[in-house]
Design a protein around this motif. Structure first.
Motif: not given
Length: 297
Positions: A1-7
């Motif tokens: 999962m990308s950092l943006a998706n985690l945020m």
């Protein structure tokens, strides 16, 4: 999962879909940032630490020099920096990011360890430099930022893993291309650390009458040497820096706490409300009353 998706997952779990600005997280010293619209170029004070952007992009200006950073970039900020910033959502998605303070004790412990391992070569003290530049995340920094976001999505992990995650992030920042400012910050006898000590005093006493001579004493430097070192570090004269700090503090009081203009002026050390209003207008291109009306909307 990308950092943006985690945020974005963090936003949904904490019902922050309407957040416009900064909010505290479960990890001390870590603040989450969200903005759906971004903002035009305007003055800000960037606090010291590591600023991570997961989505969107920003331009910051040191004078007229722009520094661009975007998704999976970060900044290493050694001392609080008054500068100008503009921010932009990408593809209609909100800006998402983290602002992370680095504990001074953790920083000193890491620097001492790295120096004992000969992982640090001091540079010429005459070249202090503001040292504010964008860094593209390498695999190590990206991984620890993702794990910080995963921990923020799980209160137990946030409680148990916070210290180790913050220490690893500080290490990654120290070893980055902009980590020099953090090394310099930990060197008590260096100009950068001395200016940082004076800045800490100023930020704690901005509402008092603080002279350049007093700040130089805090730094244990002559006034002339302090003035030059201060400008090298902040790209501002001490007087201009003090003025910007006070005006930014006043804007926070008016916008975030609904404080009246006259009360805000006195709270940041102005005896004259009219002088405060003139300088506020010059700095922000808006009067305090206009800022207050915006906050009430």
């Amino acid at each position: 999962m990308s950092l943006a998706n985690l945020m974005q997952q963090y936003v949904e779990l904490n019902q922050l879909e309407n957040l416009e600005g900064i909010s505290k997280t479960k990890i001390e010293g870590v603040f989450f940032y969200r903005s759906s619209k971004g903002n035009n170029r305007q003055p800000f004070v960037y606090q010291s630490g590591v600023i991570v952007l997961g989505q969107g992009h920003k331009n910051i200006y040191l004078g007229d020099k722009p520094v661009r950073y975007g998704s999976e970039d970060y900044l290493v900020v050694g001392v609080p920096m008054p500068l100008e910033c503009e921010s932009f959502p990408d593809n209609g998605e909100p800006l998402l990011g983290l602002s992370i303070s680095i504990d001074p004790q953790v920083l000193h412990r890491l620097v001492n360890k790295l120096e004992s391992l000969h992982c640090y070569k001091p540079h010429d003290e005459r070249c202090v430099g503001a040292g504010l530049g964008a860094v593209k995340m390498d695999d190590g920094m990206l991984d620890v930022c993702k794990r910080i976001m995963k921990a923020l999505c799980c209160p137990i992990e946030a409680e148990i893993l916070a210290d180790s995650l913050m220490e690893e992030l500080a290490y990654r920042a120290l070893m980055s291309s902009e980590g020099q400012v953090l090394f310099d910050l930990a060197r008590h006898d260096g100009h950068y650390a001395r200016v940082a000590k004076a800045l800490e005093f100023l930020h704690n006493n901005y509402h008092e009458t603080v002279t350049v001579q007093h700040l130089a004493q805090q730094a244990n430097m002559s006034v002339s040497a302090f003035h030059q070192a201060f400008r090298d570090v902040t790209l501002e004269s001490p007087i201009q820096y003090m003025k910007k700090v006070r005006l930014n503090k006043a804007r926070e009081l008016i916008q975030l706490e609904g404080v009246r203009v006259g009360v805000a002026a006195r709270s940041v050390g102005y005896n004259s409300t009219s002088q405060f209003s003139r300088e506020f207008k010059r700095h922000f291109n808006q009067t305090p009353t206009e800022i207050n009306a915006t906050a009430d909307d």
